[in-house]
Design a protein around this motif. Structure first.
Motif, PDB file in Angstrom:
ATOM      1  N   SER A  84       0.786  -1.304  -0.037  1.00  0.00           N
ATOM      2  CA  SER A  84      -0.074  -0.031   0.382  1.00  0.00           C
ATOM      3  C   SER A  84       0.846   1.080   0.232  1.00  0.00           C
ATOM      4  CB  SER A  84      -0.747   0.092   1.204  1.00  0.00           C
ATOM      5  OG  SER A  84      -0.246  -0.120   2.359  1.00  0.00           O
ATOM      6  N   HIS A  85       2.085   1.248   0.014  1.00  0.00           N
ATOM      7  CA  HIS A  85       2.472   3.191   0.565  1.00  0.00           C
ATOM      8  C   HIS A  85       3.688   2.425  -1.312  1.00  0.00           C
ATOM      9  CE1 HIS A  85       4.547   6.005   1.855  1.00  0.00           C
ATOM     10  NE2 HIS A  85       6.059   4.864   2.368  1.00  0.00           N
ATOM     11  N   THR A 133      -8.568   2.711  -3.913  1.00  0.00           N
ATOM     12  CA  THR A 133      -8.200   3.712  -4.019  1.00  0.00           C
ATOM     13  C   THR A 133      -8.843   4.591  -4.613  1.00  0.00           C
ATOM     14  OG1 THR A 133      -5.481   4.877  -3.927  1.00  0.00           O
ATOM     15  CG2 THR A 133      -5.890   2.862  -4.837  1.00  0.00           C
ATOM     16  N   ASP A 134      -8.857   5.867  -4.599  1.00  0.00           N
ATOM     17  CA  ASP A 134      -8.224   6.886  -5.406  1.00  0.00           C
ATOM     18  C   ASP A 134      -7.258   7.035  -6.170  1.00  0.00           C
ATOM     19  OD1 ASP A 134      -7.090   8.358  -3.259  1.00  0.00           O
ATOM     20  OD2 ASP A 134      -8.129  10.199  -3.383  1.00  0.00           O
ATOM     21  N   GLU A 135      -6.020   6.922  -5.995  1.00  0.00           N
ATOM     22  CA  GLU A 135      -5.023   6.726  -6.607  1.00  0.00           C
ATOM     23  C   GLU A 135      -5.215   6.333  -8.105  1.00  0.00           C
ATOM     24  OE1 GLU A 135      -1.094   6.941  -5.188  1.00  0.00           O
ATOM     25  OE2 GLU A 135      -2.320   7.252  -3.060  1.00  0.00           O
ATOM     26  N   TYR A 159       2.377   1.793  -7.356  1.00  0.00           N
ATOM     27  CA  TYR A 159       1.536   1.397  -6.781  1.00  0.00           C
ATOM     28  C   TYR A 159      -0.001   2.042  -7.350  1.00  0.00           C
ATOM     29  CZ  TYR A 159      -2.135   2.370  -2.586  1.00  0.00           C
ATOM     30  OH  TYR A 159      -3.342   1.344  -2.498  1.00  0.00           O
ATOM     31  N   ASN A 188      -7.377   9.567   1.160  1.00  0.00           N
ATOM     32  CA  ASN A 188      -6.464   8.885   1.821  1.00  0.00           C
ATOM     33  C   ASN A 188      -7.287   8.918   3.374  1.00  0.00           C
ATOM     34  OD1 ASN A 188      -4.653  10.384   0.192  1.00  0.00           O
ATOM     35  ND2 ASN A 188      -3.086  10.508   1.645  1.00  0.00           N
ATOM     36  N   LYS A 198       3.613   6.319   6.560  1.00  0.00           N
ATOM     37  CA  LYS A 198       2.681   7.297   5.997  1.00  0.00           C
ATOM     38  C   LYS A 198       2.540   8.721   6.547  1.00  0.00           C
ATOM     39  CE  LYS A 198       1.435   3.786   3.299  1.00  0.00           C
ATOM     40  NZ  LYS A 198       1.084   3.110   3.938  1.00  0.00           N
ATOM     41  N   LEU A 199       2.230   9.578   5.535  1.00  0.00           N
ATOM     42  CA  LEU A 199       3.020  10.712   6.381  1.00  0.00           C
ATOM     43  C   LEU A 199       2.000  11.140   7.635  1.00  0.00           C
ATOM     44  CD1 LEU A 199       3.957  14.223   5.741  1.00  0.00           C
ATOM     45  CD2 LEU A 199       1.326  14.386   5.538  1.00  0.00           C
ATOM     46  N   PRO A 214       9.363  15.676   7.511  1.00  0.00           N
ATOM     47  CA  PRO A 214       9.786  15.860   6.518  1.00  0.00           C
ATOM     48  C   PRO A 214       9.044  16.101   5.473  1.00  0.00           C
ATOM     49  CG  PRO A 214       9.620  13.438   7.348  1.00  0.00           C
ATOM     50  CD  PRO A 214       9.438  13.876   8.222  1.00  0.00           C
ATOM     51  N   TYR A 216       7.835  16.763   1.706  1.00  0.00           N
ATOM     52  CA  TYR A 216       8.063  16.312   0.300  1.00  0.00           C
ATOM     53  C   TYR A 216       7.897  17.368  -0.394  1.00  0.00           C
ATOM     54  CZ  TYR A 216       8.104  10.858   1.366  1.00  0.00           C
ATOM     55  OH  TYR A 216       8.354   9.932   1.297  1.00  0.00           O
ATOM     56  N   ARG A 223      -4.370  16.023  -0.197  1.00  0.00           N
ATOM     57  CA  ARG A 223      -4.726  14.858  -0.192  1.00  0.00           C
ATOM     58  C   ARG A 223      -6.482  15.135   0.566  1.00  0.00           C
ATOM     59  NH1 ARG A 223      -1.937  14.349  -3.682  1.00  0.00           N
ATOM     60  NH2 ARG A 223      -0.017  12.617  -3.269  1.00  0.00           N
ATOM     61  N   ASN A 258      -0.509  19.179   2.521  1.00  0.00           N
ATOM     62  CA  ASN A 258       0.114  18.318   3.485  1.00  0.00           C
ATOM     63  C   ASN A 258       0.587  19.196   4.441  1.00  0.00           C
ATOM     64  OD1 ASN A 258      -0.084  15.786   1.365  1.00  0.00           O
ATOM     65  ND2 ASN A 258       2.136  16.100   0.671  1.00  0.00           N
ATOM     66  N   ARG A 291       8.608  13.737  -3.682  1.00  0.00           N
ATOM     67  CA  ARG A 291       8.838  12.018  -4.272  1.00  0.00           C
ATOM     68  C   ARG A 291       9.227  11.778  -6.422  1.00  0.00           C
ATOM     69  NH1 ARG A 291       3.085   9.551  -1.994  1.00  0.00           N
ATOM     70  NH2 ARG A 291       4.280   9.097  -0.611  1.00  0.00           N
ATOM     71  N   HIS A 294       5.329  13.264  -7.929  1.00  0.00           N
ATOM     72  CA  HIS A 294       4.733  12.779  -7.300  1.00  0.00           C
ATOM     73  C   HIS A 294       3.039  13.605  -7.612  1.00  0.00           C
ATOM     74  CE1 HIS A 294       4.165  14.500  -2.478  1.00  0.00           C
ATOM     75  NE2 HIS A 294       3.049  13.648  -3.045  1.00  0.00           N
ATOM     76  N   TYR A 351      15.053   8.376   3.610  1.00  0.00           N
ATOM     77  CA  TYR A 351      15.666   9.470   3.788  1.00  0.00           C
ATOM     78  C   TYR A 351      16.547  10.317   4.145  1.00  0.00           C
ATOM     79  CZ  TYR A 351      10.019   9.522   5.498  1.00  0.00           C
ATOM     80  OH  TYR A 351       9.184   9.537   5.200  1.00  0.00           O
TER      81      TYR A 351
END
Ligand code: NAD
Ligand code: DAU
Length: 356
Positions: A84-85, A133-135, A159, A188, A198-199, A214, A216, A223, A258, A291, A294, A351
């Motif tokens: 999932s990541h 997922t919406d992705e 993914y 998300n 995950k964030l 961090p 990105y 999201r 984010n 990323r 992204h 990272y």
């Protein structure tokens, strides 16, 4: 009556299994391979529950899955199991193709074999619900309308491409073989038991551990955040009343950049667990290299599930994120255990050398 859930030791699947037994006594079989993301501590409170069975297995293992289906005769299968990541899919896409594409294919074939031999009544009552997922819809521009179920698929990461492929297989198994499927495409999630790659959980845990937060790129990626328990209630709603072969978009109408999400978490932590030096956790924010590929913006149009099935989220982002931060502060044993050696290796890999 029994249902079979795959990936029920992960973040959303684990919450779903816990919520299931909070609402019903109907037996549930939880099948999970226990990858790095699977964690039996999440469902530890169910040990000894008479209706609960855990089986460690791969969704792609047709022999085990077919035998389980034959022995337990579920009225439904809910498929959460996946890699999932997004960052891990960029680092190494192979497992994503293996589980999300080949694994889903094998699961569909095991389920088809089982379903074909059911009586007519059992056949028409059976459901295969695929959690996606919406992705799969790609990335939105600032003025674009949120993703509707009719949007074309335009996945951009390994993914999302693997999830898109799995959605297509599920669709085809309905169209060609008549398998009674349902698909949900959700935005998300955040909430308890979220693995800290995950964030949201990463930021909470890094903040209280005095580490950098961090961000990105410029942190202006958007999201659409949904509290995990609302996602679970949406899945229960679709399982109970969804129209066969249909897809339902699930989201919280909570579009946030984010950087705003991270600053909100810092503000809540400043209140709930102030830093010893009196400064804000926001001081720990660090911009890092973006990323690759992204996606800039996701947003879900959740009007279909609301109109047709009457589902709405119970939490706002503000209420859900407060509950989430409080959960991470209270559940120190769970959080300590998931930040083990393997997790530290991932953090180092993802990272190191990325600061700007
Ligand atoms: P997760 O990574 O936390 O959990 C995945 C679970 O699946 C783990 O318990 C893992 O052990 C298990 N698993 C992995 N490969 C397996 C295999 N081959 N066989 C059996 N089990 C296997 O993921 P999550 O965030 O809980 O996501 C669950 C599902 O929801 C995924 O399909 C994901 O694509 C989808 N989804 C997630 C989000 C989100 O924000 N997290 C949003 C929308 C959709
Ligand atoms: O949209 C649904 C998807 O949401 C799910 O399908 C995925 O399984 C789930 O992981 C999630 O994907 P994202 O890539 O959006 O989630 P993640 O928490 O990894 O990142 C959220 C945003 O925050 C994203 O824009 C990348 C950014 N980010 C993430 C991390 C880990 C950072 O800025 N810094 C970070 O350290």
């Amino acid at each position: 009556m029994t249902i079979l859930v795959t990936g029920g030791a992960g973040f959303i699947g684990g919450n779903y299994v816990l919520d299931w037994f909070a609402q019903t006594d109907e037996p549930l079989v939880n099948v999970d391979k226990l990858t790095y993301a699977g964690n039996l501590e999440t469902v530890a409170s169910l040990a000894g529950h008479p209706g609960y069975t855990f089986v460690q297995a791969d969704i792609g293992d047709r022999a085990i899955i077919s035998r389980l289906l034959h022995d337990r005769k579920p009225r439904a299968v809910v498929n959460f199991a996946a890699e999932s990541h997004v960052d891990r899919s960029i680092d190494g896409p192979s497992e994503f193709i293996q589980t999300n594409v080949v694994g889903t294919f094998n699961l569909l074939e095991s389920v088809r074999g089982y379903w074909t031999n059911l009586s007519d009544t059992e056949k028409s009552a059976f459901r295969f619900l695929h959690v996606s997922t919406d992705e799969v819809y790609g990335s939105l521009g600032p003025q674009d309308r949120p993703f509707a179920e009719t949007n074309p698929y335009e996945p951009n990461s390994p993914y999302s491409a693997s999830k898109a492929a799995s959605d297509h297989l599920v669709r085809a198994w309905h169209h060609t073989y008549g398998l009674p499927v349902l698909t949900t495409n959700c935005s998300n999630n955040y909430g308890p038991y979220h693995f800290p790659e995950k964030l949201v959980p990463l930021v909470i845990l890094n903040a209280i551990n005095g580490k950098p937060l961090p961000i990105y790129g410029d942190g202006q990626q958007i999201r659409d955040w949904l509290y995990v328990k609302d996602h679970c209630s949406a899945i229960r709603t679709v399982l109970a009343g969804g129209k066969l072969g249909e897809t339902y978009n699930v989201g919280g109408w909570n579009e946030k950049p984010n950087l705003d999400v991270v600053k909100t978490i810092c503000g809540i932590l400043d209140e709930m667990k102030p830093r010893a030096d009196g400064r804000s956790y926001a001081d720990q924010i660090t911009f890092v290299r973006d990323r690759p590929g992204h996606d800039r913006r996701y947003a879900i149009d959740a009007r279909k599930i609301e109109r047709e099935l009457g589902w709405k989220p119970a939490e706002t982002f503000e209420s859900g994120i407060r509950k989430t931060v409080a959960w991470y502060l209270e559940n120190t044993q769970w959080t300590a255990n998931v930040q083990s050696g393997a997790y530290q290796q991932w953090v180092k890999k993802n990272y190191a050398g990325r600061e700007q």
